[in-house]
Each structure stands twice: as structure tokens, then as C-alpha cells.
Design a protein around this motif. Sequence first.
Motif: not given
Length: 189
Positions: A94-119
Amino acid sequence: GGSGGQSGSDSTPSEAGSLDGSFGTEGTVTLERDPRDVDFDPDGKIRVCVQGLVRRYLPSGAVDTSFGSDAATHGTPLACDVVTRLSSGKYLVYDKGSLTTSSHFMLDAAGQPDLSFGTSGEMTYMNEETFVSVVSPAGESDGATYVGNTIYNGPSFAAMRFTADGARDTSFGTNGIVSFPVSSGPDEF
């Protein structure tokens, strides 16, 4: 924990309360950046969220070179405030970002981005309220996640629910958000 500068260190006390010399270097691991979140995986590995990087360490204090998408840093370069290991073994960042936007990222168990999550592994959303601090992302057995935040223009508290693929769950509360006032008095709701 970390210090207030650009670096921090974590250490493991031994049973007698002194530093465990087998952990890191003489009981200490020095981080090149200030940690935002530190927690332990069930297998004793240590996950650290530092400015711009998610990294995992072995129980010995050595960097886990099998984790992450960047071979140079042995981590995954992401804006990061909190990283939570889900029951699936994946990591929600979770990245709280700024006062107007925030982001979630999903990583797989090996720390690689999970491309099936979000964009491409990321879900960025406009804050409909002004969120200023994350409490903790938490996961459900169906893969849905919750993020709790204090609302700046409240005072109130809000929880957001996201589906397993990173979309806001509009069936939860109002457009995926449930909020309630927080009293400044003792023992009041």
C-alpha cells in the motif's frame, strides 16, 4: 526499527537480551533507506518496506536474493508505506500516495509484480475522502483486501474494500467505502 535519517538498522536480541551475533553483522542489519514498515513472514523471513523498495531478508539478516524483480537491489522498486503478507503467500503493498490518490500493488510470493491484479500489478485510485494514514491492509480468504485510513477532513475513520483483482468493491458500503466519526472524547463512539 529505523532512525529518522536516510538509513536505519534492525537488530535481533539474543535470549539474554544482548545482540545475536549470528544475525547480520554483529547482530545488526543496516538499511540504506529509512524503513516505513517491517514485519515477519511465518517462515521467519523479514519483509521491509523502505522508500521506493520492498525487500525481504533471511532470518540470518542476509538479503533474500530470490525475492524481487530488480536483481541490482534484490527487491521490488515500488512506492511503499505498508507491505502485508496475505494468506495466499502474496504481498499486498500500500502506498498512501498524496492527498488525492493512493495505490495498491500485488506481488507474488517471489516478490514479482502480480500482473493479474489491477493494471499490470497496480491499482491506483482517487481518494474520495482525504486519507492521511494507513492502518494496515488486511486480506480475506476470497482474496479481497481492506485498507483502513484516518480521514483528514473528519475526524473520522474509513475502511475501503477491494476485490482480489484490485478493483474497488462497490458492494461494500458506499462505492467501496465505509466511514464513521471518531470522537475526541474518552470512551465515546
